[in-house]
Structure formats: structure tokens, C-alpha cells
Design a protein around this motif. Sequence first.
Motif, PDB file in Angstrom:
ATOM      1  N   ILE A   1       0.795  40.655  48.614  1.00 26.39           N
ATOM      2  CA  ILE A   1       0.854  40.877  50.055  1.00 26.39           C
ATOM      3  C   ILE A   1       2.079  40.154  50.596  1.00 26.39           C
ATOM      4  O   ILE A   1       2.724  39.372  49.881  1.00 26.39           O
ATOM      5  CB  ILE A   1      -0.426  40.380  50.773  1.00 26.39           C
ATOM      6  CG1 ILE A   1      -0.669  38.897  50.450  1.00 26.39           C
ATOM      7  CG2 ILE A   1      -1.626  41.223  50.385  1.00 26.39           C
ATOM      8  CD1 ILE A   1      -1.896  38.317  51.147  1.00 26.39           C
ATOM      9  N   SER A   2       2.397  40.383  51.865  1.00 27.81           N
ATOM     10  CA  SER A   2       3.556  39.720  52.451  1.00 27.81           C
ATOM     11  C   SER A   2       3.223  38.280  52.839  1.00 27.81           C
ATOM     12  O   SER A   2       2.059  37.946  53.085  1.00 27.81           O
ATOM     13  CB  SER A   2       4.021  40.480  53.702  1.00 27.81           C
ATOM     14  OG  SER A   2       3.082  40.326  54.755  1.00 27.81           O
TER      15      SER A   2
ATOM     16  N   ARG B   1      -8.000  47.156  50.639  1.00 25.61           N
ATOM     17  CA  ARG B   1      -6.979  47.808  51.460  1.00 25.61           C
ATOM     18  C   ARG B   1      -7.467  49.092  52.121  1.00 25.61           C
ATOM     19  O   ARG B   1      -6.769  49.688  52.925  1.00 25.61           O
ATOM     20  CB  ARG B   1      -5.738  48.089  50.610  1.00 25.61           C
ATOM     21  CG  ARG B   1      -4.968  46.801  50.279  1.00 25.61           C
ATOM     22  CD  ARG B   1      -3.905  47.020  49.218  1.00 25.61           C
ATOM     23  NE  ARG B   1      -3.017  45.873  49.128  1.00 25.61           N
ATOM     24  CZ  ARG B   1      -3.294  44.759  48.470  1.00 25.61           C
ATOM     25  NH1 ARG B   1      -4.460  44.623  47.854  1.00 25.61           N
ATOM     26  NH2 ARG B   1      -2.414  43.760  48.442  1.00 25.61           N
TER      27      ARG B   1
ATOM     28  N   THR C   1       1.473  38.037  56.172  1.00 21.90           N
ATOM     29  CA  THR C   1       0.008  38.200  56.147  1.00 21.90           C
ATOM     30  C   THR C   1      -0.681  36.865  55.873  1.00 21.90           C
ATOM     31  O   THR C   1      -1.654  36.501  56.541  1.00 21.90           O
ATOM     32  CB  THR C   1      -0.387  39.233  55.081  1.00 21.90           C
ATOM     33  OG1 THR C   1       0.176  40.494  55.403  1.00 21.90           O
ATOM     34  CG2 THR C   1      -1.908  39.369  54.986  1.00 21.90           C
TER      35      THR C   1
ATOM     36  N   LEU D   1      -5.606  42.865  56.512  1.00 21.36           N
ATOM     37  CA  LEU D   1      -5.618  42.025  55.313  1.00 21.36           C
ATOM     38  C   LEU D   1      -5.653  40.545  55.674  1.00 21.36           C
ATOM     39  O   LEU D   1      -6.348  39.752  55.025  1.00 21.36           O
ATOM     40  CB  LEU D   1      -4.396  42.334  54.445  1.00 21.36           C
ATOM     41  CG  LEU D   1      -4.315  43.754  53.871  1.00 21.36           C
ATOM     42  CD1 LEU D   1      -3.061  43.914  53.029  1.00 21.36           C
ATOM     43  CD2 LEU D   1      -5.552  44.079  53.042  1.00 21.36           C
TER      44      LEU D   1
ATOM     45  N   ALA E   1       1.075  34.960  48.430  1.00 21.51           N
ATOM     46  CA  ALA E   1       1.578  36.315  48.669  1.00 21.51           C
ATOM     47  C   ALA E   1       1.895  37.012  47.358  1.00 21.51           C
ATOM     48  O   ALA E   1       1.574  38.196  47.162  1.00 21.51           O
ATOM     49  CB  ALA E   1       2.813  36.260  49.569  1.00 21.51           C
TER      50      ALA E   1
END
Length: 463
Positions: free
Chosen positions: A50-51, A9, A54, A15, A45
Amino acid sequence: MDITFFLNRGMDAPLYLQLYQYFKENIHKGRIQKGMKLPSKRHLASQLSISQTTVERAYEQLAAEGYIVSKPRSGWFADYEESDFPDIPTACTGSIHPEPIENKQLIDFYYGNVDSARFPFSSWRKCMVNVLDRFGPELFHPGHVLGELELRTLITEHLYHSRSVRCLPEQVIIGAGNPVLMQILCKMFAPGSSIGFEDPGYPRTRKIFELNSMKVLPIPVDKEGIYIEKLQEDQPSLVYVTPSHQFPLGTVMSMNRRTQLLKWAAENESYIIEDDYEGEFRYSSLPVPSLQGQDLHNSVIYMGTFSKSLLPSLRISYMILPKPLIEKGREITSLYKQTVSCHSQLTLTEFIKCGEWQRHTNKMRKLYQRKRGILLEAIQSELGRNVKIRGENSGLHLMLDVYSAYLEKELIEKAEEHGVNIYPASPFYQTQPPASTIFLGFTGISEELIREGIGKLRAAWGL
């Protein structure tokens, strides 16, 4: 399928791009095999904190480049042929067509890449969904053999305003890349037909003509374009040229040479194949009108592509036939049916109509102009008078004549030892290849790596 992957990050790279690179590398190395199911967006995710957006962007990038496919109600699966991603050796003088070298530790100046990270996936996805909603089951049926009429109409309108090309939609043939269209074109002429081919010129296209039993005649080029005197001497049935940005030299054919070429074609009843492969990317001067737009005798076959302005993996190109070849072209094309899916064509149509394609092209032109400036500055600063730059005013690459004790192969090997991939110029020549000239592409590489890579070349070559 669970994965163990560290997302940094603190890096500048997004990402989703790190995740995309992870899957791509493991596919190339055979660790993710064809048919293997990838983790769901929700699962991955959650696993990586992460989302889902992403993960979705990484998967869409992989899908756009042909690595994975989405199956309704089943998920994402690796879907590729091993022959699509062979182990690629270091480029050398003897190769027919240098390919990008898959080594993530090296700074790669491959000239066939685009900056795919800047592609507007969300807009493209929206256009895809709109097409599905609008056409539904109609997409299950084969499309028109020449291509979707709405897309062909948009192409004619765009080319008229941007390149002075004059044509009707029935003259346009859509195909899955220029090689497919070249195959169709070759079938319109008798085996053994002679074709004048720029020397130097694009080796893959030259090979397609040779494999279709055409007699390829090398025709030299100078700073104004192809030699008319040599054409008059050899009298080929066709001639292949890249007048807007000669590949690979980067020169623009002069207006005087264009007039001479068109006159020669009309007098000898020969055809000119005008490949306008990078027509959208000029940096130092106004665009020159196409040969097709100046042609008064139906002598020019015009070819263009969306590979450079969008993504090469989309495989959408077009060919515009002069009126005397329309009937024959339709007959040959009907044997191939349509090589680009209706969904892809209509998505591109929607993408153009809503203005996204023009916005993206404008943005990429500015980006590539900035990268070009950084590359030229780095070459001047690091290499100075030890090199000569050619073809820097347009296109997505340039050539370097290197003044050193090393020959082409040695220059490439020394560069690789210092962590840089560069590419040879010799495969583009049929006669008299240069001894120490290399290719540098700048579109698929970050601005920081451009500077670092040129510095490494100075050290590698001892300049």
C-alpha cells in the motif's frame, strides 16, 4: 515489528480505516502493549503493498485518539494507559454512565461517537506544521492559564454571531474537556452549595458535582424546559441546564421558560450553568439564541466544546464566566495552569482562521442530518407504532420508548443476542426512571449498518 493482516480491497471501507481498526483492536486486547514500536511507514507500506500515505492516515487517526505517539527520529510507539481502555461490560440499568462497548462483531448505536473517518486529517496536519514553523521554540513554554488569547478571541467572535453570546476574551477559559472545566467551576463555590440539576440529565456531570461536595437537587423538566416552580421551592445557589438540546430528552427550552429562568436567577442572585454541548447540530428549526445572550444581570456561565464538531479525543472545551466571577475564576484556574497544550490550541486557531472548522462543521451537519433521516425512516419502517421517538430534531442521538413486554435490561440483552448494542436511559434519571426506554446514537455508525441494526432490533424484540 512485523504484522500479518489481510487488507480487503473489495470492501467499501478505505484501506487506511481497515489498518486503523486493526491496530486499535489489538491495543484494546493487549496484543500491542504500551511502549511497543510500530512498523515504520515505509516498511509497513512495503509489507502490505500500500502507499505510505495510507499508513500515515491510519497512524494519524490512532494518534488523534490517544493510542500512539510519534517520537522524533525514532518512529511511532503505542502510548496509552491501561486505565484508559478498561474492559467494558454490557451496559445495564445500574451503571452511572454507559460507555461504548468494544465488540467489532456488534452494530453499535453508542451516542457519544462522531464520524471520525470524515475528519480532515490532512488539513489539521497542515495547520499543526504551520504552527510549528510560526512559533517554534515558543511552544516549549507554558501558555496563558486561561488559554491562548488568539483562540479565546476567535471563540468570542464565533459565539457572538452563531449563538448571540456576548463576552470578552478575558471571560473565556480553555480546558481539556468539560469535566476539567466543571472541576474548576466547582472550586469557585463553597462546599455544600446546592445546585439544581435537570432530571433527567447527564449523569457524568451530576457525579462531578456530587464528588465536589455539592448538594445536587433533581429538578424535573417538561417539553418547555426546567420547572421554575421547583427552583422557587428549593432555591439552589446554581442551576445546570441544557436549554438548546435538553440532554437526554432533546427538547428545546421555550422562550417563555428562558425568560422565567433568567428572572428567577436575577431575583435570587443565583447562577445558571448553560451547557451548549451540541449547539452546532440542529436539523428542523432555526437556532435559538443562548441564555447568556439574553442575560442582563451577569447570571449565566456558558459552556461549549469542540468535541462534537471535531473529535472528542482533542479535548478542547471552553467556559465563559460572567464578569463577577472573572477574578475568582482566574485565581482557581491558575492552580491548574493550562490543561490543553499550546500546540493544540494554536493548531485549532489556525484551523478556524483558514475556514476549515466551519467547512467541516457544515459538512458534518449535512452528513448527520442524512444519517438521522435514514434512522428515522428505518424506525418507522421496521418498528412503526411499537415505539415512540423522542429528541429527533437536534443533537447526535434520539430516545426510543419501546412498547413491548420487555423491560430496559431485557431490551438491551435481546438486542445484543442479535448483534446490536443499544444503551439504557435509566442512568440519566435521579427519580422515576422509565421502564423500557433506550438510547440510539447515529453519528458514529455507517448508513448501511443503521438500516441493518434497526432490522435486527425488530427481530430481537419480536415486533
